[in-house]
Scaffold this motif. Sequence first.
Motif, short mmCIF file in Angstrom:
data_model
loop_
_atom_site.label_atom_id
_atom_site.label_comp_id
_atom_site.label_asym_id
_atom_site.label_seq_id
_atom_site.Cartn_x
_atom_site.Cartn_y
_atom_site.Cartn_z
N LEU A 156 0.82 -1.21 0.00
CA LEU A 156 0.00 0.00 0.00
C LEU A 156 0.85 1.26 0.00
O LEU A 156 1.95 1.27 0.55
CB LEU A 156 -0.89 0.01 1.26
N ARG A 157 0.32 2.32 -0.59
CA ARG A 157 1.01 3.61 -0.54
C ARG A 157 1.04 4.09 0.91
O ARG A 157 0.11 3.87 1.69
CB ARG A 157 0.32 4.62 -1.45
N VAL A 160 -1.08 7.83 2.83
CA VAL A 160 -2.47 7.95 3.27
C VAL A 160 -2.63 7.28 4.63
O VAL A 160 -2.14 6.17 4.84
CB VAL A 160 -3.44 7.31 2.25
N ASP A 161 -3.26 8.01 5.52
CA ASP A 161 -3.60 7.54 6.86
C ASP A 161 -4.29 6.18 6.82
O ASP A 161 -5.17 5.94 5.99
CB ASP A 161 -4.52 8.65 7.42
N ASP A 163 -6.49 4.81 8.66
CA ASP A 163 -7.93 4.88 8.88
C ASP A 163 -8.67 5.22 7.59
O ASP A 163 -9.75 4.71 7.31
CB ASP A 163 -8.18 6.00 9.90
N LEU A 164 -8.05 6.10 6.80
CA LEU A 164 -8.66 6.51 5.53
C LEU A 164 -8.53 5.40 4.50
O LEU A 164 -9.46 5.15 3.71
CB LEU A 164 -8.01 7.81 5.04
N LEU A 165 -7.40 4.70 4.50
CA LEU A 165 -7.26 3.53 3.61
C LEU A 165 -8.41 2.56 3.89
O LEU A 165 -9.03 2.02 2.97
CB LEU A 165 -5.92 2.81 3.87
N ASP A 167 -11.41 3.20 5.21
CA ASP A 167 -12.69 3.73 4.72
C ASP A 167 -12.80 3.62 3.21
O ASP A 167 -13.90 3.45 2.66
CB ASP A 167 -12.86 5.20 5.13
N MET A 168 -11.66 3.75 2.51
CA MET A 168 -11.71 3.65 1.05
C MET A 168 -12.02 2.24 0.59
O MET A 168 -12.71 2.05 -0.41
CB MET A 168 -10.38 4.11 0.46
N VAL A 170 -13.64 -0.20 2.54
CA VAL A 170 -14.95 -0.68 2.99
C VAL A 170 -16.10 0.24 2.58
O VAL A 170 -17.26 -0.19 2.54
CB VAL A 170 -15.00 -0.92 4.52
N GLY A 171 -15.78 1.51 2.28
CA GLY A 171 -16.83 2.50 1.99
C GLY A 171 -17.82 2.08 0.91
O GLY A 171 -19.03 2.09 1.15
N VAL A 197 -10.31 -0.34 -6.26
CA VAL A 197 -9.82 0.66 -5.30
C VAL A 197 -8.29 0.57 -5.19
O VAL A 197 -7.61 1.59 -5.11
CB VAL A 197 -10.49 0.49 -3.92
#
Lengths: 209, 209
Positions: A156-157, A160-161, A163-165, A167-168, A170-171, A197
Amino acid sequence: MSLAESRPQQDCPARGRPRSEAVERAILEGVMKLLEDGVPLADLSIERIARTAGVGKATIYRRWSDKEDLFVDVLRAAEPEDPELPGTSVRDDFVMLLESQRRRGLATRSSAILHNVYAQMKSSPKIWAAYHATVVAPRRRIGREVLRRGLENGELRRDVDIDLLHDMLVGPMLVRSLLRPDAPLEEGLAEQIVDTVLEGLRPVSSPGA
Amino acid sequence: MSLAESRPQQDCPARGRPRSEAVERAILEGVMKLLEDGVPLADLSIERIARTAGVGKATIYRRWSDKEDLFVDVLRAAEPEDPELPGTSVRDDFVMLLESQRRRGLATRSSAILHNVYAQMKSSPKIWAAYHATVVAPRRRIGREVLRRGLENGELRRDVDIDLLHDMLVGPMLVRSLLRPDAPLEEGLAEQIVDTVLEGLRPVSSPGA
Protein backbone atom coordinates in the motif's frame (compact mmCIF):
# COMPACT_ATOMS: atom_id res chain seq x y z
CA MET A 1 -25.69 -22.36 36.00
CA SER A 2 -27.40 -24.70 38.45
CA LEU A 3 -27.48 -28.41 37.63
CA ALA A 4 -31.24 -28.29 37.98
CA GLU A 5 -31.36 -26.42 34.66
CA SER A 6 -30.90 -29.61 32.68
CA ARG A 7 -34.27 -30.32 31.08
CA PRO A 8 -34.16 -30.24 27.28
CA GLN A 9 -35.67 -27.20 25.59
CA GLN A 10 -39.37 -27.42 24.75
CA ASP A 11 -40.73 -26.17 21.49
CA CYS A 12 -42.16 -22.88 22.85
CA PRO A 13 -42.41 -21.22 25.21
CA ALA A 14 -39.79 -23.19 27.13
CA ARG A 15 -41.11 -24.49 30.47
CA GLY A 16 -39.18 -25.83 33.43
CA ARG A 17 -35.41 -25.34 33.48
CA PRO A 18 -33.70 -26.17 30.18
CA ARG A 19 -29.91 -26.30 29.88
CA SER A 20 -27.80 -23.17 29.65
CA GLU A 21 -27.30 -23.04 25.88
CA ALA A 22 -30.90 -23.90 25.24
CA VAL A 23 -31.99 -21.17 27.67
CA GLU A 24 -29.87 -18.67 25.82
CA ARG A 25 -31.32 -19.73 22.50
CA ALA A 26 -34.85 -19.56 23.89
CA ILE A 27 -34.25 -16.00 25.08
CA LEU A 28 -32.71 -14.85 21.78
CA GLU A 29 -35.54 -16.53 19.89
CA GLY A 30 -38.04 -14.91 22.23
CA VAL A 31 -36.71 -11.47 21.30
CA MET A 32 -36.79 -12.36 17.61
CA LYS A 33 -40.35 -13.58 17.91
CA LEU A 34 -41.43 -10.31 19.53
CA LEU A 35 -39.61 -8.35 16.80
CA GLU A 36 -41.25 -10.52 14.14
CA ASP A 37 -44.59 -9.68 15.70
CA GLY A 38 -43.73 -6.03 15.11
CA VAL A 39 -43.01 -4.99 18.70
CA PRO A 40 -40.70 -1.93 18.57
CA LEU A 41 -37.31 -2.30 20.28
CA ALA A 42 -38.19 0.54 22.64
CA ASP A 43 -41.20 -1.43 23.93
CA LEU A 44 -39.25 -4.63 24.56
CA SER A 45 -38.83 -4.89 28.30
CA ILE A 46 -36.78 -7.59 29.97
CA GLU A 47 -40.02 -8.66 31.66
CA ARG A 48 -41.80 -9.17 28.37
CA ILE A 49 -38.83 -11.02 26.89
CA ALA A 50 -38.69 -13.27 29.96
CA ARG A 51 -42.39 -14.05 29.63
CA THR A 52 -42.08 -14.85 25.93
CA ALA A 53 -39.03 -17.07 26.44
CA GLY A 54 -40.62 -18.79 29.45
CA VAL A 55 -37.80 -17.89 31.84
CA GLY A 56 -37.43 -15.67 34.89
CA LYS A 57 -36.02 -12.14 34.63
CA ALA A 58 -33.06 -13.21 36.79
CA THR A 59 -32.14 -15.84 34.19
CA ILE A 60 -31.80 -13.07 31.61
CA TYR A 61 -29.86 -10.74 33.90
CA ARG A 62 -27.46 -13.56 34.73
CA ARG A 63 -26.39 -13.55 31.06
CA TRP A 64 -26.79 -9.94 29.91
CA SER A 65 -26.19 -6.81 31.92
CA ASP A 66 -28.96 -4.89 30.18
CA LYS A 67 -31.35 -4.77 27.23
CA GLU A 68 -28.74 -3.25 24.91
CA ASP A 69 -26.32 -6.11 25.58
CA LEU A 70 -29.02 -8.62 24.81
CA PHE A 71 -30.03 -6.92 21.55
CA VAL A 72 -26.46 -6.96 20.30
CA ASP A 73 -26.41 -10.74 20.82
CA VAL A 74 -29.73 -11.07 19.01
CA LEU A 75 -28.17 -9.29 16.05
CA ARG A 76 -25.05 -11.43 16.23
CA ALA A 77 -27.12 -14.60 16.24
CA ALA A 78 -29.07 -13.40 13.19
CA GLU A 79 -26.04 -12.19 11.19
CA PRO A 80 -23.82 -14.52 9.13
CA GLU A 81 -20.62 -15.42 11.00
CA ASP A 82 -17.43 -13.41 10.43
CA PRO A 83 -14.95 -15.25 8.17
CA GLU A 84 -11.42 -16.54 8.76
CA LEU A 85 -9.02 -14.41 6.71
CA PRO A 86 -6.50 -16.11 4.39
CA GLY A 87 -3.76 -13.71 5.58
CA THR A 88 -1.99 -13.84 2.19
CA SER A 89 -2.34 -10.19 1.07
CA VAL A 90 -4.31 -6.98 1.63
CA ARG A 91 -6.14 -7.85 -1.56
CA ASP A 92 -7.21 -11.35 -0.51
CA ASP A 93 -8.04 -10.40 3.07
CA PHE A 94 -10.18 -7.44 2.05
CA VAL A 95 -11.96 -9.46 -0.61
CA MET A 96 -12.94 -11.78 2.25
CA LEU A 97 -13.92 -8.91 4.56
CA LEU A 98 -16.02 -7.24 1.87
CA GLU A 99 -17.58 -10.54 0.85
CA SER A 100 -18.64 -11.01 4.45
CA GLN A 101 -20.07 -7.48 4.47
CA ARG A 102 -21.92 -8.27 1.22
CA ARG A 103 -23.44 -11.40 2.78
CA ARG A 104 -24.54 -9.43 5.83
CA GLY A 105 -26.13 -6.91 3.46
CA LEU A 106 -28.00 -9.68 1.65
CA ALA A 107 -29.07 -11.23 4.97
CA THR A 108 -30.40 -7.87 6.14
CA ARG A 109 -32.38 -7.44 2.96
CA SER A 110 -33.92 -10.89 3.12
CA SER A 111 -34.56 -10.89 6.87
CA ALA A 112 -37.35 -8.61 8.01
CA ILE A 113 -36.11 -8.88 11.60
CA LEU A 114 -32.53 -7.87 10.86
CA HIS A 115 -33.79 -5.06 8.67
CA ASN A 116 -36.16 -3.83 11.33
CA VAL A 117 -33.62 -4.10 14.15
CA TYR A 118 -30.89 -2.26 12.24
CA ALA A 119 -33.31 0.52 11.39
CA GLN A 120 -34.46 0.91 14.96
CA MET A 121 -30.99 0.51 16.38
CA LYS A 122 -29.85 3.60 14.51
CA SER A 123 -32.36 5.67 16.42
CA SER A 124 -31.29 4.24 19.78
CA PRO A 125 -27.88 5.71 20.69
CA LYS A 126 -27.38 3.18 23.49
CA ILE A 127 -27.95 0.08 21.37
CA TRP A 128 -25.99 1.58 18.49
CA ALA A 129 -23.05 2.24 20.82
CA ALA A 130 -23.21 -1.29 22.23
CA TYR A 131 -23.35 -2.83 18.74
CA HIS A 132 -20.51 -0.61 17.64
CA ALA A 133 -18.28 -1.47 20.58
CA THR A 134 -18.80 -5.23 20.51
CA VAL A 135 -19.31 -5.96 16.80
CA VAL A 136 -18.16 -3.14 14.52
CA ALA A 137 -15.03 -2.02 16.39
CA PRO A 138 -13.46 -5.52 16.52
CA ARG A 139 -14.11 -5.96 12.76
CA ARG A 140 -12.43 -2.63 12.15
CA ARG A 141 -9.44 -3.65 14.27
CA ILE A 142 -9.00 -6.77 12.12
CA GLY A 143 -9.08 -4.66 8.94
CA ARG A 144 -6.54 -2.20 10.36
CA GLU A 145 -4.23 -5.09 11.22
CA VAL A 146 -4.37 -6.28 7.60
CA LEU A 147 -3.59 -2.74 6.41
CA ARG A 148 -0.70 -2.38 8.84
CA ARG A 149 0.87 -5.49 7.33
CA GLY A 150 0.24 -4.14 3.84
CA LEU A 151 1.97 -0.87 4.70
CA GLU A 152 4.94 -2.74 6.09
CA ASN A 153 5.39 -5.05 3.12
CA GLY A 154 4.86 -2.35 0.51
CA GLU A 155 1.48 -3.43 -0.84
CA LEU A 156 0.00 0.00 0.00
CA ARG A 157 1.01 3.61 -0.54
CA ARG A 158 2.31 5.17 2.66
CA ASP A 159 1.10 8.74 2.19
CA VAL A 160 -2.47 7.95 3.27
CA ASP A 161 -3.60 7.54 6.86
CA ILE A 162 -4.45 3.92 7.73
CA ASP A 163 -7.93 4.88 8.88
CA LEU A 164 -8.66 6.51 5.53
CA LEU A 165 -7.26 3.53 3.61
CA HIS A 166 -9.75 1.45 5.55
CA ASP A 167 -12.69 3.73 4.72
CA MET A 168 -11.71 3.65 1.05
CA LEU A 169 -11.78 -0.13 0.94
CA VAL A 170 -14.95 -0.68 2.99
CA GLY A 171 -16.83 2.50 1.99
CA PRO A 172 -18.26 1.39 -1.35
CA MET A 173 -19.63 -1.90 0.03
CA LEU A 174 -20.97 -0.20 3.17
CA VAL A 175 -22.77 2.36 1.02
CA ARG A 176 -24.36 -0.44 -1.00
CA SER A 177 -25.30 -2.65 1.91
CA LEU A 178 -26.36 -0.03 4.47
CA LEU A 179 -27.33 3.16 2.67
CA ARG A 180 -28.62 2.00 -0.72
CA PRO A 181 -31.07 -0.83 -0.09
CA ASP A 182 -31.94 -1.10 -3.80
CA ALA A 183 -28.37 -1.24 -5.12
CA PRO A 184 -27.14 -4.57 -6.49
CA LEU A 185 -25.02 -6.77 -4.21
CA GLU A 186 -24.05 -9.24 -6.90
CA GLU A 187 -21.54 -12.07 -6.66
CA GLY A 188 -18.01 -10.94 -7.47
CA LEU A 189 -18.67 -7.43 -6.15
CA ALA A 190 -16.13 -7.77 -3.33
CA GLU A 191 -13.31 -8.68 -5.75
CA GLN A 192 -14.28 -5.92 -8.14
CA ILE A 193 -14.32 -3.23 -5.44
CA VAL A 194 -11.03 -4.27 -3.84
CA ASP A 195 -9.21 -4.60 -7.17
CA THR A 196 -10.52 -1.29 -8.50
CA VAL A 197 -9.82 0.66 -5.30
CA LEU A 198 -6.29 -0.77 -5.17
CA GLU A 199 -5.59 0.06 -8.84
CA GLY A 200 -7.51 3.34 -9.00
CA LEU A 201 -10.29 4.70 -11.20
CA ARG A 202 -7.99 6.11 -13.89
CA PRO A 203 -7.85 4.21 -17.19
CA VAL A 204 -5.65 1.15 -16.83
CA SER A 205 -3.76 1.36 -20.12
CA SER A 206 -3.28 4.79 -21.73
CA PRO A 207 -5.31 7.79 -20.57
CA GLY A 208 -7.57 9.11 -23.33
CA ALA A 209 -8.21 12.71 -24.42
CA MET B 1 -51.68 33.47 -1.54
CA SER B 2 -54.35 36.06 -0.70
CA LEU B 3 -53.32 39.70 -0.51
CA ALA B 4 -54.65 39.79 3.02
CA GLU B 5 -51.62 37.69 4.06
CA SER B 6 -49.29 40.68 3.99
CA ARG B 7 -48.57 41.53 7.60
CA PRO B 8 -44.87 41.19 8.50
CA GLN B 9 -43.87 38.14 10.52
CA GLN B 10 -44.05 38.55 14.30
CA ASP B 11 -41.32 37.22 16.51
CA CYS B 12 -43.16 34.09 17.65
CA PRO B 13 -45.59 32.57 17.45
CA ALA B 14 -46.67 34.44 14.32
CA ARG B 15 -50.14 35.94 14.64
CA GLY B 16 -52.40 37.37 11.96
CA ARG B 17 -51.47 36.63 8.35
CA PRO B 18 -47.79 37.10 7.56
CA ARG B 19 -46.51 36.97 3.96
CA SER B 20 -45.97 33.71 2.12
CA GLU B 21 -42.22 33.33 2.59
CA ALA B 22 -42.43 34.39 6.20
CA VAL B 23 -45.22 31.89 6.78
CA GLU B 24 -43.10 29.16 5.31
CA ARG B 25 -40.19 30.12 7.52
CA ALA B 26 -42.44 30.26 10.59
CA ILE B 27 -43.67 26.74 9.87
CA LEU B 28 -40.18 25.31 9.28
CA GLU B 29 -38.94 27.04 12.43
CA GLY B 30 -41.97 25.73 14.32
CA VAL B 31 -40.98 22.18 13.43
CA MET B 32 -37.36 22.85 14.42
CA LYS B 33 -38.47 24.32 17.73
CA LEU B 34 -40.51 21.23 18.51
CA LEU B 35 -37.58 19.00 17.55
CA GLU B 36 -35.26 21.11 19.71
CA ASP B 37 -37.67 20.57 22.57
CA GLY B 38 -37.14 16.86 22.06
CA VAL B 39 -40.50 15.97 20.50
CA PRO B 40 -40.00 12.76 18.47
CA LEU B 41 -40.77 13.01 14.74
CA ALA B 42 -43.47 10.37 15.12
CA ASP B 43 -45.33 12.60 17.60
CA LEU B 44 -45.23 15.70 15.39
CA SER B 45 -48.73 16.13 14.01
CA ILE B 46 -49.62 18.80 11.45
CA GLU B 47 -52.00 20.14 14.09
CA ARG B 48 -49.25 20.60 16.64
CA ILE B 49 -46.92 22.16 14.07
CA ALA B 50 -49.68 24.57 13.02
CA ARG B 51 -50.28 25.56 16.65
CA THR B 52 -46.57 26.16 17.27
CA ALA B 53 -46.14 28.18 14.08
CA GLY B 54 -49.32 30.15 14.76
CA VAL B 55 -50.95 29.20 11.47
CA GLY B 56 -53.95 27.14 10.43
CA LYS B 57 -53.60 23.52 9.33
CA ALA B 58 -54.86 24.52 5.86
CA THR B 59 -51.93 26.93 5.50
CA ILE B 60 -49.56 24.00 5.96
CA TYR B 61 -51.45 21.69 3.63
CA ARG B 62 -51.43 24.39 0.94
CA ARG B 63 -47.62 24.09 0.85
CA TRP B 64 -46.87 20.48 1.72
CA SER B 65 -48.88 17.41 0.78
CA ASP B 66 -48.02 15.58 4.00
CA LYS B 67 -45.79 15.46 7.08
CA GLU B 68 -43.00 13.67 5.22
CA ASP B 69 -42.85 16.38 2.57
CA LEU B 70 -42.60 19.02 5.26
CA PHE B 71 -39.83 17.21 7.15
CA VAL B 72 -37.73 16.94 4.02
CA ASP B 73 -37.95 20.73 3.66
CA VAL B 74 -37.00 21.18 7.32
CA LEU B 75 -33.89 19.14 6.64
CA ARG B 76 -33.14 21.05 3.47
CA ALA B 77 -33.42 24.35 5.31
CA ALA B 78 -31.06 23.13 8.03
CA GLU B 79 -28.48 21.61 5.65
CA PRO B 80 -25.77 23.68 3.92
CA GLU B 81 -26.72 24.44 0.30
CA ASP B 82 -25.51 22.20 -2.54
CA PRO B 83 -22.58 23.74 -4.45
CA GLU B 84 -22.20 24.83 -8.08
CA LEU B 85 -19.76 22.44 -9.77
CA PRO B 86 -16.78 23.84 -11.71
CA GLY B 87 -17.39 21.32 -14.54
CA THR B 88 -13.69 21.14 -15.39
CA SER B 89 -12.94 17.48 -14.58
CA VAL B 90 -14.18 14.46 -12.67
CA ARG B 91 -11.49 15.28 -10.12
CA ASP B 92 -12.54 18.89 -9.54
CA ASP B 93 -16.27 18.18 -9.59
CA PHE B 94 -16.01 15.31 -7.12
CA VAL B 95 -13.76 17.32 -4.83
CA MET B 96 -16.61 19.85 -4.71
CA LEU B 97 -19.28 17.17 -4.22
CA LEU B 98 -17.31 15.50 -1.41
CA GLU B 99 -16.49 18.85 0.18
CA SER B 100 -20.21 19.57 0.28
CA GLN B 101 -20.81 16.16 1.84
CA ARG B 102 -18.10 16.90 4.41
CA ARG B 103 -19.78 20.20 5.33
CA ARG B 104 -23.11 18.47 5.71
CA GLY B 105 -21.39 15.95 7.97
CA LEU B 106 -19.93 18.74 10.10
CA ALA B 107 -23.28 20.53 10.20
CA THR B 108 -24.99 17.34 11.36
CA ARG B 109 -22.44 16.87 14.11
CA SER B 110 -22.75 20.42 15.38
CA SER B 111 -26.54 20.65 15.04
CA ALA B 112 -28.47 18.63 17.57
CA ILE B 113 -31.60 19.02 15.45
CA LEU B 114 -30.07 17.73 12.23
CA HIS B 115 -28.46 14.90 14.14
CA ASN B 116 -31.71 13.98 15.80
CA VAL B 117 -33.77 14.24 12.63
CA TYR B 118 -31.37 12.11 10.56
CA ALA B 119 -31.35 9.47 13.27
CA GLN B 120 -35.13 9.35 13.49
CA MET B 121 -35.57 9.58 9.76
CA LYS B 122 -33.71 6.33 9.29
CA SER B 123 -36.34 4.55 11.34
CA SER B 124 -39.20 6.08 9.38
CA PRO B 125 -39.31 4.43 5.95
CA LYS B 126 -41.73 7.07 4.61
CA ILE B 127 -39.60 10.09 5.53
CA TRP B 128 -36.45 8.30 4.45
CA ALA B 129 -38.03 7.55 1.08
CA ALA B 130 -39.18 11.16 0.68
CA TYR B 131 -35.74 12.52 1.61
CA HIS B 132 -34.12 10.05 -0.73
CA ALA B 133 -36.34 10.91 -3.67
CA THR B 134 -36.14 14.69 -3.34
CA VAL B 135 -32.63 15.25 -1.95
CA VAL B 136 -30.34 12.23 -2.33
CA ALA B 137 -31.45 11.01 -5.77
CA PRO B 138 -30.93 14.41 -7.51
CA ARG B 139 -27.44 14.67 -5.95
CA ARG B 140 -26.66 11.22 -7.25
CA ARG B 141 -27.90 12.15 -10.72
CA ILE B 142 -25.49 15.09 -10.76
CA GLY B 143 -22.58 12.83 -9.76
CA ARG B 144 -23.49 10.29 -12.46
CA GLU B 145 -23.56 13.06 -15.05
CA VAL B 146 -20.01 14.06 -14.07
CA LEU B 147 -18.91 10.43 -14.33
CA ARG B 148 -20.56 9.99 -17.73
CA ARG B 149 -18.50 12.91 -19.04
CA GLY B 150 -15.37 11.42 -17.45
CA LEU B 151 -16.01 8.10 -19.17
CA GLU B 152 -16.47 9.84 -22.51
CA ASN B 153 -13.33 11.95 -22.30
CA GLY B 154 -11.12 9.14 -20.98
CA GLU B 155 -10.61 10.37 -17.44
CA LEU B 156 -12.02 7.11 -16.03
CA ARG B 157 -11.50 3.43 -16.69
CA ARG B 158 -14.36 1.95 -18.67
CA ASP B 159 -14.43 -1.55 -17.20
CA VAL B 160 -16.32 -0.47 -14.06
CA ASP B 161 -20.04 0.20 -13.91
CA ILE B 162 -20.85 3.92 -13.50
CA ASP B 163 -22.89 3.25 -10.37
CA LEU B 164 -19.97 1.50 -8.74
CA LEU B 165 -17.54 4.26 -9.76
CA HIS B 166 -19.90 6.61 -7.93
CA ASP B 167 -19.99 4.50 -4.77
CA MET B 168 -16.19 4.32 -4.80
CA LEU B 169 -15.85 8.07 -4.89
CA VAL B 170 -18.58 8.96 -2.39
CA GLY B 171 -18.30 5.86 -0.16
CA PRO B 172 -15.35 6.90 2.02
CA MET B 173 -16.81 10.34 2.83
CA LEU B 174 -20.29 8.89 3.42
CA VAL B 175 -18.84 6.35 5.84
CA ARG B 176 -17.09 9.14 7.74
CA SER B 177 -19.99 11.57 7.79
CA LEU B 178 -22.89 9.16 8.31
CA LEU B 179 -21.61 5.95 9.86
CA ARG B 180 -18.58 7.03 11.92
CA PRO B 181 -19.61 10.06 13.97
CA ASP B 182 -16.23 10.18 15.74
CA ALA B 183 -14.06 10.00 12.61
CA PRO B 184 -12.21 13.18 11.59
CA LEU B 185 -13.73 15.34 8.84
CA GLU B 186 -10.72 17.58 8.46
CA GLU B 187 -10.14 20.24 5.81
CA GLY B 188 -8.54 18.84 2.68
CA LEU B 189 -10.21 15.45 3.17
CA ALA B 190 -12.29 15.76 -0.02
CA GLU B 191 -9.19 16.35 -2.19
CA GLN B 192 -7.31 13.54 -0.49
CA ILE B 193 -10.10 11.03 -0.99
CA VAL B 194 -10.76 11.90 -4.62
CA ASP B 195 -7.07 11.92 -5.57
CA THR B 196 -6.35 8.66 -3.79
CA VAL B 197 -9.38 6.85 -5.18
CA LEU B 198 -8.52 8.03 -8.70
CA GLU B 199 -4.87 6.96 -8.39
CA GLY B 200 -5.43 3.82 -6.30
CA LEU B 201 -4.07 2.54 -3.00
CA ARG B 202 -1.00 0.85 -4.49
CA PRO B 203 2.34 2.56 -3.89
CA VAL B 204 2.74 5.49 -6.29
CA SER B 205 6.36 4.93 -7.34
CA SER B 206 7.73 1.38 -7.31
CA PRO B 207 5.93 -1.38 -5.44
CA GLY B 208 7.94 -2.67 -2.50
CA ALA B 209 8.77 -6.25 -1.49
